[in-house]
Design a protein around this motif. Structure first.
Motif, short mmCIF file in Angstrom:
data_model
loop_
_atom_site.label_atom_id
_atom_site.label_comp_id
_atom_site.label_asym_id
_atom_site.label_seq_id
_atom_site.Cartn_x
_atom_site.Cartn_y
_atom_site.Cartn_z
N ALA A 176 0.85 -1.22 0.00
CA ALA A 176 0.00 0.00 0.00
C ALA A 176 0.87 1.25 0.00
CB ALA A 176 -0.91 -0.03 1.22
N ASN A 177 1.93 1.24 0.81
CA ASN A 177 2.84 2.40 0.84
C ASN A 177 3.54 2.57 -0.50
OD1 ASN A 177 2.19 2.95 3.52
ND2 ASN A 177 3.86 1.65 4.34
N TYR A 178 3.93 1.45 -1.07
CA TYR A 178 4.60 1.54 -2.37
C TYR A 178 3.64 2.08 -3.43
CZ TYR A 178 6.58 0.04 -6.82
OH TYR A 178 7.04 0.01 -8.12
N LYS A 179 2.39 1.65 -3.41
CA LYS A 179 1.41 2.14 -4.38
C LYS A 179 1.22 3.64 -4.24
CE LYS A 179 -3.26 1.32 -6.10
NZ LYS A 179 -3.63 2.71 -6.12
N LYS A 180 1.14 4.07 -2.96
CA LYS A 180 0.99 5.51 -2.73
C LYS A 180 2.23 6.26 -3.22
CE LYS A 180 0.24 8.90 0.93
NZ LYS A 180 1.44 9.67 0.59
N ALA A 181 3.40 5.67 -2.92
CA ALA A 181 4.65 6.36 -3.33
C ALA A 181 4.76 6.35 -4.85
CB ALA A 181 5.85 5.65 -2.68
N ALA A 182 4.35 5.23 -5.48
CA ALA A 182 4.42 5.17 -6.93
C ALA A 182 3.44 6.17 -7.56
CB ALA A 182 4.13 3.74 -7.39
N ASP A 183 2.28 6.25 -6.98
CA ASP A 183 1.31 7.21 -7.49
C ASP A 183 1.84 8.63 -7.32
OD1 ASP A 183 -0.34 5.12 -8.17
OD2 ASP A 183 -1.60 5.25 -6.35
N SER A 198 9.27 21.63 -7.95
CA SER A 198 10.71 21.62 -8.16
C SER A 198 11.19 20.18 -8.44
CB SER A 198 11.43 22.18 -6.92
OG SER A 198 11.19 21.32 -5.82
N GLN A 199 12.34 20.18 -9.07
CA GLN A 199 12.96 18.87 -9.37
C GLN A 199 13.30 18.13 -8.10
OE1 GLN A 199 13.32 17.58 -12.40
NE2 GLN A 199 14.28 15.67 -11.60
N GLN A 200 13.68 18.82 -7.08
CA GLN A 200 14.05 18.21 -5.80
C GLN A 200 12.86 17.51 -5.18
OE1 GLN A 200 15.52 21.02 -2.95
NE2 GLN A 200 16.03 19.39 -1.42
N LEU A 201 11.71 18.10 -5.26
CA LEU A 201 10.52 17.49 -4.70
C LEU A 201 10.19 16.19 -5.45
CD1 LEU A 201 8.33 17.73 -2.57
CD2 LEU A 201 6.98 19.08 -4.19
N TYR A 202 10.40 16.24 -6.74
CA TYR A 202 10.14 15.04 -7.54
C TYR A 202 11.11 13.92 -7.17
CZ TYR A 202 10.35 11.78 -11.45
OH TYR A 202 10.40 10.64 -12.21
N GLU A 203 12.35 14.30 -7.05
CA GLU A 203 13.35 13.28 -6.69
C GLU A 203 13.03 12.66 -5.32
OE1 GLU A 203 17.05 15.21 -6.97
OE2 GLU A 203 17.09 15.22 -9.19
N GLN A 204 12.59 13.49 -4.42
CA GLN A 204 12.19 12.94 -3.10
C GLN A 204 11.05 11.95 -3.25
OE1 GLN A 204 11.31 16.33 -0.65
NE2 GLN A 204 13.48 16.85 -0.31
N ALA A 205 10.10 12.27 -4.12
CA ALA A 205 8.99 11.37 -4.36
C ALA A 205 9.47 10.08 -5.02
CB ALA A 205 7.93 12.04 -5.20
N ALA A 206 10.42 10.23 -5.96
CA ALA A 206 10.96 9.03 -6.63
C ALA A 206 11.70 8.15 -5.63
CB ALA A 206 11.87 9.43 -7.78
N GLN A 207 12.52 8.79 -4.76
CA GLN A 207 13.26 8.01 -3.75
C GLN A 207 12.29 7.32 -2.78
OE1 GLN A 207 15.91 10.87 -1.98
NE2 GLN A 207 17.31 10.92 -3.78
N ALA A 208 11.24 8.03 -2.43
CA ALA A 208 10.25 7.41 -1.52
C ALA A 208 9.59 6.21 -2.18
CB ALA A 208 9.21 8.44 -1.12
N ALA A 209 9.33 6.30 -3.51
CA ALA A 209 8.74 5.17 -4.22
C ALA A 209 9.71 4.00 -4.27
CB ALA A 209 8.33 5.59 -5.62
N ALA A 210 10.99 4.32 -4.54
CA ALA A 210 12.00 3.24 -4.56
C ALA A 210 12.13 2.60 -3.19
CB ALA A 210 13.34 3.81 -5.03
N ALA A 211 12.14 3.43 -2.15
CA ALA A 211 12.23 2.88 -0.79
C ALA A 211 11.02 2.01 -0.47
CB ALA A 211 12.38 4.01 0.21
N ALA A 212 9.85 2.42 -0.89
CA ALA A 212 8.64 1.63 -0.67
C ALA A 212 8.71 0.30 -1.41
CB ALA A 212 7.42 2.42 -1.08
N LYS A 213 9.28 0.39 -2.65
CA LYS A 213 9.45 -0.85 -3.44
C LYS A 213 10.39 -1.80 -2.73
CE LYS A 213 9.06 -3.44 -7.16
NZ LYS A 213 9.92 -4.54 -6.74
#
Length: 422
Positions: A176-183, A198-213
């Motif tokens: 569920a966390n990964y789905k939220k992070a991926a979304d 900002s690009q930084q915010l996006y990267e944080q979201a991408a890292q959070a998705a990878a961490a959730a994965k």
């Protein structure tokens, strides 16, 4: 003539008359003088003849010991001859003892083997009792361990299943966390492409998705590990469950301890019987060994010897006879009409044809039947041409002590006995 003599007749005087007594009186007197002694003598003779009974159908009897072999074998020694005087216990014949010596040695070895087997069987009884008791204790301990192991395995299975459920819940949460992070990453990707964030915010979201994965992958690995632990716990349960029946079977086997001890005791008794059997065979072998030396059973004279050195004999074969002379008696066959006043204890005087002396004795028994009843073919008197025959009954007469001290009397000698009835 005047001187002529004239004979005058003489008158004869008659002789005196003799008066004689009648002859018949004299004859009667003579008859009385002759017959009176005869009558007195006849009376006393009749009285004397009525005081005893006699017969000429009598003979000396005694013990005639038949000497025979009790075993088969080869005659190695004959130590006596016919008419030889022997004493009781004298060796008569020796049978080759070597075969019987070997038989005794074998029987002794069999007895030793049976005794060793008996000792082993008797030793086995306490060992069996101890082993079965120890086996029972071990089986009971094993059963307790198996049940404890089963309980532990069941607890481990329960814990593994709990961990599996927790891991699966964590996988669900991680997914569920990964789905939220991926979304969030996809949304942020669109926003960053529009340069709304900002690009930084996006990267944080991408890292959070990878961490959730990564968390999802970790949680899935944890689930797999938990499932493996559950399988291991189930296998442990199955193994523990298998050990319980085995332990119970061991207990049931150990509970047969009394039967096993009884079997051991039965083996010991069988060994005892075997030992007794072998001991009996040894005794028989020693008896057979002793039978190789044939000795005289009584003192007497050897007769009817038929054995020689080198001869092979068999059991029951007669070798010789011993006539015992220190115990003889008389068998007198009296007519049945002579037995009216005859009874045991009456005095007897008899003589034998061989010696000019008299012997003293007494009646000790009267036969139970006539001699003809003991014959091979007893008479059958049921026929119509029956002729009565006076039967004879055997009467035994024993000699008084010391009458045959010189051992001159021999069985078979003819005897003239007189049995005094008063």
């Amino acid at each position: 003539m005047a001187d002529t003599l004239v004979e005058t007749p003489k008158t004869e005087t008659p002789p005196p008359r003799i008066v004689r007594k009648p002859k018949r009186h004299r004859g009667a007197l003579i008859a009385m003088l002759v017959l009176l002694p005869l009558l007195v003598g006849g009376y006393f003779l009749w009285k004397y003849l009525g005081t005893y009974e006699s017969t000429d159908d009598a003979q000396i009897d005694g013990h005639i010991h038949a000497i025979s072999a009790r075993i088969s074998g080869h005659i190695s020694q004959v130590l006596v001859e016919d008419q030889q005087i022997v004493k009781a216990g004298d060796v008569l014949v020796v049978i080759d003892p070597r075969d019987y010596d070997v038989a005794v040695a074998k029987a002794e070895a069999d007895v030793a083997d049976a005794r060793a087997a008996l000792t082993g069987s008797q030793t086995e009884i306490p060992i069996t009792s101890t082993n079965t008791a120890s086996t029972l204790q071990t089986a009971q301990s094993t059963l307790a361990d198996s049940r404890a192991g089963l309980l532990s395995a069941q607890r481990q299975l329960s814990a593994a299943e709990s961990r599996l459920a927790a891991a699966e819940a964590q996988v669900t949460e991680a997914q569920a966390n990964y789905k939220k992070a991926a979304d969030d990453e996809r949304r942020y990707k669109q926003l960053v492409d529009k340069e709304e964030i900002s690009q930084q915010l996006y990267e944080q979201a991408a890292q959070a998705a990878a961490a959730a994965k990564a968390t999802v992958d970790t949680r899935i690995a944890s689930v797999n590990e938990a499932r493996h632990n559950v399988a291991v716990a189930e296998a442990a349960i199955q193994q523990a469950q298998a050990k319980v029946p085995q332990a119970e079977a061991s207990i049931q086997s150990a509970l047969t301890a009394p039967q096993q001890v009884a079997i051991s005791r039965s083996k010991a008794k069988s060994s005892e019987a075997k030992l007794a059997q072998q001991a009996a065979l040894l005794a028989q072998a020693r008896l057979n060994q002793s039978y190789t030396t044939i000795v005289a059973p009584a003192a007497g004279i050897i007769g009817k010897k038929t054995v020689e050195v080198g001869q092979n004999v068999s059991p029951g074969q007669q070798l010789m006879a011993i006539v015992q002379l220190d115990d003889v008696w008389v068998i007198a066959n009296f007519k049945e009409t002579q037995l009216r006043r005859m009874q045991p204890g009456q005095r007897v005087r008899f003589s034998v044809d061989a010696y000019s002396r008299e012997y003293q004795g007494r009646i000790t028994g009267i036969g139970g039947a006539s001699g003809s009843r003991f014959s091979l073919l007893p008479p059958e008197n049921a026929t119509g041409n029956y002729v009565k025959v006076v039967q004879r009954i055997p009467v035994r007469i024993d000699l008084d002590p010391g009458q045959n001290a010189d051992h001159h009397l021999r069985p078979g000698m003819s005897v003239d006995p007189k049995v005094f009835l008063r």
